[in-house]
Design a protein around this motif. Structure first.
Motif, PDB file in Angstrom:
ATOM      1  N   SER A   1      -0.396  -0.319  11.224  1.00 55.30           N
ATOM      2  CA  SER A   1      -1.817   0.042  11.177  1.00 55.30           C
ATOM      3  C   SER A   1      -2.254   0.070   9.905  1.00 55.30           C
ATOM      4  N   THR A   2      -1.664   0.466   9.191  1.00 56.68           N
ATOM      5  CA  THR A   2      -1.981   0.394   7.570  1.00 56.68           C
ATOM      6  C   THR A   2      -2.115  -0.904   7.144  1.00 56.68           C
ATOM      7  N   ALA A   3      -1.223  -1.832   7.558  1.00 52.02           N
ATOM      8  CA  ALA A   3      -1.410  -3.303   7.219  1.00 52.02           C
ATOM      9  C   ALA A   3      -2.732  -3.977   7.528  1.00 52.02           C
ATOM     10  N   GLY A   4      -3.086  -3.578   8.739  1.00 54.15           N
ATOM     11  CA  GLY A   4      -4.458  -3.970   9.463  1.00 54.15           C
ATOM     12  C   GLY A   4      -5.494  -3.595   8.690  1.00 54.15           C
ATOM     13  N   LYS A   5      -5.404  -2.203   8.508  1.00 54.48           N
ATOM     14  CA  LYS A   5      -6.675  -1.599   7.696  1.00 54.48           C
ATOM     15  C   LYS A   5      -6.881  -1.972   6.248  1.00 54.48           C
ATOM     16  N   THR A   6      -5.750  -2.506   5.756  1.00 53.75           N
ATOM     17  CA  THR A   6      -5.842  -2.942   4.310  1.00 53.75           C
ATOM     18  C   THR A   6      -6.303  -4.305   4.400  1.00 53.75           C
ATOM     19  N   ILE A   7      -5.829  -4.964   5.326  1.00 57.43           N
ATOM     20  CA  ILE A   7      -6.629  -6.333   5.190  1.00 57.43           C
ATOM     21  C   ILE A   7      -7.980  -6.564   5.552  1.00 57.43           C
ATOM     22  N   LEU A   8      -8.376  -5.258   6.435  1.00 57.69           N
ATOM     23  CA  LEU A   8      -9.882  -5.260   6.775  1.00 57.69           C
ATOM     24  C   LEU A   8     -10.434  -4.571   5.481  1.00 57.69           C
ATOM     25  N   LYS A   9      -9.794  -4.249   4.342  1.00 55.54           N
ATOM     26  CA  LYS A   9     -10.403  -3.613   3.286  1.00 55.54           C
ATOM     27  C   LYS A   9     -10.928  -2.222   3.585  1.00 55.54           C
ATOM     28  N   LEU A  10     -10.439  -1.503   4.719  1.00 56.95           N
ATOM     29  CA  LEU A  10     -10.872  -0.278   5.046  1.00 56.95           C
ATOM     30  C   LEU A  10     -10.025   0.764   4.012  1.00 56.95           C
ATOM     31  N   ILE A  11      -8.982   0.184   3.762  1.00 60.06           N
ATOM     32  CA  ILE A  11      -7.964   0.762   2.692  1.00 60.06           C
ATOM     33  C   ILE A  11      -7.852  -0.031   1.369  1.00 60.06           C
ATOM     34  N   GLU A  12      -7.874   0.417   0.427  1.00 62.69           N
ATOM     35  CA  GLU A  12      -7.667  -0.727  -0.805  1.00 62.69           C
ATOM     36  C   GLU A  12      -6.170  -1.032  -0.976  1.00 62.69           C
ATOM     37  N   PRO A  13      -5.883  -2.191  -1.076  1.00 63.42           N
ATOM     38  CA  PRO A  13      -4.487  -2.689  -1.263  1.00 63.42           C
ATOM     39  C   PRO A  13      -4.112  -2.142  -2.657  1.00 63.42           C
ATOM     40  N   ASP A  14      -2.697  -1.878  -2.948  1.00 63.68           N
ATOM     41  CA  ASP A  14      -2.206  -1.624  -4.302  1.00 63.68           C
ATOM     42  C   ASP A  14      -2.048  -2.720  -5.010  1.00 63.68           C
ATOM     43  N   SER A  15      -1.363  -3.889  -4.367  1.00 62.60           N
ATOM     44  CA  SER A  15      -1.014  -5.314  -4.921  1.00 62.60           C
ATOM     45  C   SER A  15      -0.820  -6.088  -3.780  1.00 62.60           C
TER      46      SER A  15
ATOM     47  N   LYS B   1       0.758  -1.289  -0.013  1.00 63.31           N
ATOM     48  CA  LYS B   1      -0.038  -0.027  -0.082  1.00 63.31           C
ATOM     49  C   LYS B   1       0.872   1.353  -0.152  1.00 63.31           C
ATOM     50  N   HIS B   2       1.039   1.946  -1.083  1.00 64.70           N
ATOM     51  CA  HIS B   2       1.629   3.027  -1.277  1.00 64.70           C
ATOM     52  C   HIS B   2       0.644   4.287  -1.095  1.00 64.70           C
ATOM     53  N   PHE B   3       0.697   5.413  -0.502  1.00 65.00           N
ATOM     54  CA  PHE B   3       0.143   6.347  -0.251  1.00 65.00           C
ATOM     55  C   PHE B   3       0.532   7.625  -1.210  1.00 65.00           C
ATOM     56  N   PRO B   4      -0.379   7.932  -2.314  1.00 62.25           N
ATOM     57  CA  PRO B   4       0.342   9.068  -3.254  1.00 62.25           C
ATOM     58  C   PRO B   4       0.271  10.486  -2.476  1.00 62.25           C
ATOM     59  N   ILE B   5       1.360  11.243  -2.639  1.00 61.99           N
ATOM     60  CA  ILE B   5       1.366  12.690  -2.185  1.00 61.99           C
ATOM     61  C   ILE B   5       1.052  13.336  -3.458  1.00 61.99           C
ATOM     62  N   ARG B   6       0.209  14.098  -3.391  1.00 60.12           N
ATOM     63  CA  ARG B   6      -0.439  15.077  -4.982  1.00 60.12           C
ATOM     64  C   ARG B   6       0.088  16.354  -4.740  1.00 60.12           C
ATOM     65  N   LYS B   7       0.520  16.837  -5.708  1.00 55.55           N
ATOM     66  CA  LYS B   7       0.886  18.423  -5.726  1.00 55.55           C
ATOM     67  C   LYS B   7       0.127  19.227  -6.793  1.00 55.55           C
ATOM     68  N   GLY B   8       0.352  20.451  -6.656  1.00 56.66           N
ATOM     69  CA  GLY B   8      -0.257  21.281  -7.751  1.00 56.66           C
ATOM     70  C   GLY B   8      -1.701  21.174  -8.253  1.00 56.66           C
ATOM     71  N   VAL B   9      -1.836  22.328  -9.073  1.00 52.96           N
ATOM     72  CA  VAL B   9      -3.370  22.274  -9.519  1.00 52.96           C
ATOM     73  C   VAL B   9      -3.928  20.884 -10.111  1.00 52.96           C
ATOM     74  N   LEU B  10      -3.092  19.997 -11.075  1.00 53.81           N
ATOM     75  CA  LEU B  10      -3.242  18.991 -11.700  1.00 53.81           C
ATOM     76  C   LEU B  10      -3.248  17.891 -10.594  1.00 53.81           C
ATOM     77  N   GLN B  11      -2.930  18.120  -9.303  1.00 55.99           N
ATOM     78  CA  GLN B  11      -2.818  16.862  -8.634  1.00 55.99           C
ATOM     79  C   GLN B  11      -1.801  15.735  -8.934  1.00 55.99           C
ATOM     80  N   ARG B  12      -0.627  15.959  -9.502  1.00 53.69           N
ATOM     81  CA  ARG B  12       0.063  14.927  -9.806  1.00 53.69           C
ATOM     82  C   ARG B  12       0.595  14.440  -8.791  1.00 53.69           C
ATOM     83  N   VAL B  13       1.005  13.242  -9.064  1.00 54.76           N
ATOM     84  CA  VAL B  13       1.578  12.332  -8.002  1.00 54.76           C
ATOM     85  C   VAL B  13       3.156  12.612  -7.844  1.00 54.76           C
ATOM     86  N   ALA B  14       3.424  13.238  -6.857  1.00 50.73           N
ATOM     87  CA  ALA B  14       4.907  13.969  -6.796  1.00 50.73           C
ATOM     88  C   ALA B  14       5.546  12.726  -6.097  1.00 50.73           C
TER      89      ALA B  14
END
Lengths: 291, 322
Positions: free
Chosen positions: B57-71, B14-27
């Motif tokens: 904690s992110t691992a726990g939430k991802t397993i619970l599918k409160l957060i979608e896993p990336d792969s 699970k990677h959380f993107p950090i978005r920047k700028g008007v276009l919300q590009r993944v920085a």
């Protein structure tokens, strides 16, 4: 012996801390009382010594305030007291209706925006666009497109207020949905709709009640502005705005014709704002920062 | 062949993107969970430990599918749940429950205690009306609360009692696995022991499995059967409790254990003090993530990432040197 002189008895100290609720919420009592008086005025208008507020009487034009005409008569000989009392009906009705409409629509859009990212992105840009136009200008523009009627005035003013409510609700929803109790509900298999009405909606009530009173107050002013410039209700319905507008031409010689409706307008708006401030403090002190 | 594990996680990311700028590009991306593999057996408690920010904690939430896993894949009793939509996930929620860290924000403030515990019962149509109330009363007794307290609101309970409410809610649907996300960290030490013992009693009675996320090693040692140690989004060591506490193999585990306070203050031991802070999970170090702070690091650690391999029976470690 020396101990008795140390300070007030504990009971007195406790009693002093906990004042009765009406002393702690003076603005609710004051605002609510004044607003209640205005509502009584509007509801009981026909029974408060009034005559037909639209009855013309050219021979009795511009009478000064007297026993027969408490607030005098206007340029068409209509009784200003009756017009002001009946005017309370239009003003309060427009205010309540706008507040209800704006809160209802704002709640709907806000809940959707708070729960769907794609709709949120589009909807909030539209709302930003609406917010960029001053409320009065937007209402004038909308009134220019339709004919003057009570419904149209209410809708025109409400549209300008919707974005603010939407933003407020969306903010509350976004804060709440990150809360563990909402995550726990998701994990317990609670449907999104049920989460909305069971866990989110009850928490939006307090800020919305407060916001509704502010909208009520500002809608009364906007309605008065619209009537003043002739873009509001049809002239056949007396409102505080069009009473002031009609007296404008003779303002320098008959100032009381403007003063009476203006005082009613100011006091009513003040009362609603006092009520709103009091409710805000009573319902949730943390709201002060959000509004 | 042993019985099928309740939970099997393979290479979860699970990677959380950090978005920047008007276009919300993944920085940049926060590598919160960066490929973790482990399993939880039936009736077992797996302790997941690590410093704050290591992704446990992110691992726990991802397993619970409160957060979608990336792969990666998550299997609950053999069935893949990682790619399910919320609607498809719904039936599995009956097997998989959660207890949160904060007993204050994890209960709806405007619902009664009874309504909170009854909600999962209603959701799955397990019980309604009188039957639901009886079931809730029974659950209250099970977690050490009194049935009369059902009509009270969360604010009328103490922290420990609120956590018992959270446990009752999780228990209501009789799940197979409970993800406990630091369930006792917010409680007083005296109350912690009560709640941990309650969890252990319930495990025995209902045959529950726990994924127990925590940073308190004493609590983890008490409740866990096996322990997984996380560092910067990776699992560095997994072993049964005895071998990890008696003979840790990974240098990070060694340091972590040496930092835990001992009950006897006169006991002398060598403390391993790590240099510097945990590196940012936005730009994790190359090679072994721990090489920047590892006292034994060699050149190979900077370039080659160690894989989690079996160093002894049932003892997996991700280190080139052990």
């Amino acid at each position: 012996m020396a101990l008795t002189a140390v300070g007030p008895a504990p009971e007195a100290a406790i009693a002093g801390k906990r004042r009765p609720w009406w002393r702690r919420n003076m603005s609710i009592v004051l605002g609510g009382g004044l607003l209640f008086a205005a509502l009584i005025l509007a509801l009981l208008a026909p029974y408060l010594g009034t005559v037909d507020p639209t009855a013309l009487s050219p021979i009795r034009r511009f009478r000064p305030p007297s026993e027969a005409y408490w607030f005098g008569t206007d340029h068409l000989g209509r009784d200003v007291y009756s017009r002001v009392v009946y005017g309370a009906r239009a003003s309060l009705l427009v205010g309540v209706a706008v507040a209800a409409l704006a809160v209802g629509a704002g709640l709907f859009f806000g809940l959707i925006a708070g729960f769907n990212r794609w709709i949120d992105a589009v909807l909030m840009r539209v709302m930003d666009g609406l917010m960029a136009i001053p409320a009065v200008l937007l209402a004038i523009a909308l009134m220019a497109l339709t004919k003057a009627s009570l419904q149209n005035v209410i809708i025109a003013i409400a549209i300008a207020e919707v974005p603010r409510v939407t933003r407020l609700v969306r903010g509350v929803v976004l804060t709440l949905r990150e809360q563990p109790f909402v995550e726990a509900a998701v994990a317990s298999g609670t449907s999104t709709v049920k989460i909305l009405y069971r866990h989110i909606l009850p928490n939006t009530v307090a800020p919305l009640v407060v916001q509704a009173t502010y909208i009520w107050a500002s809608a009364i002013i906007t309605e008065a502005i619209l009537s003043f410039i002739g873009a509001g209700l049809p002239p056949s319905i007396p409102t505080w705005g069009n009473i002031i507008a009609e007296a404008r031409a003779v303002f320098s010689v008959r100032p009381h014709l403007i003063a009476f409706p203006a005082v009613f307008l100011s006091v009513t708006v003040l009362a609603i704002n006092l009520l709103g401030d009091g409710l805000r403090d009573a319902l949730d002190p943390r709201l002060a920062r959000r509004l | 062949m042993t019985a099928q594990p309740i939970l099997q996680v393979v290479d979860l990311k699970k990677h959380f993107p950090i978005r920047k700028g008007v276009l919300q590009r993944v920085a940049a991306k926060v590598h919160a969970v960066d490929g973790i593999t482990f399993h939880v057996n039936a009736g077992e408690t797996l302790g997941l430990v690590g410093e704050s920010g290591c992704g446990k904690s992110t691992a726990g939430k991802t397993i619970l599918k409160l957060i979608e896993p990336d792969s990666g894949t998550v299997r609950l009793m053999g069935e893949r749940i990682d790619a399910l939509s919320p609607r498809e996930m719904w039936p599995y929620r009956r097997q998989l429950q959660v207890v949160f860290q904060d007993p204050y924000s994890s209960l709806s403030p405007r619902l009664t205690a009874g309504a909170i515990v009854a909600e999962p019962l209603e959701n799955f149509g397990i019980a309604k009306g009188k039957e639901a109330r009886e079931r809730v009363a029974w659950l209250f007794e099970k977690v050490g609360l009194r049935a009369e307290q059902m009509a009270k609101y969360p604010y009328e309970f103490s922290g420990g009692q609120r956590q018992r409410l959270g446990i009752a809610r999780a228990l209501a649907v009789r799940p197979k696995l409970i993800v406990a996300d630091e369930p006792v960290s917010a409680l007083d030490v005296s109350v912690q022991a009560q709640v941990v013992n309650l969890l252990m009693d319930l495990q025995e009675e209902f045959g529950l499995s726990y994924l127990f996320v925590a940073h308190d090693l004493a609590v983890v040692e008490h409740i866990s059967h096996r322990v997984a140690v996380m560092y910067l989004g990776k699992i560095v060591e997994i072993a049964d409790k005895k071998s990890i506490f008696a003979a840790p193999k990974h240098p990070y585990t060694e340091a972590l254990l040496s930092a835990a306070p001992l009950p006897d203050p006169t006991t002398k031991r060598k403390r391993i003090v790590l240099a510097g802070d945990v590196p940012s999970p936005v730009n994790p170090p190359s090679g072994c993530r721990f090489h920047t702070r590892c006292p034994y690091a060699i050149d190979r650690c900077k370039t080659e990432e160690p894989v989690l391999r079996e160093a002894a029976t049932g003892h997996q470690v991700a280190c080139h040197l052990r």
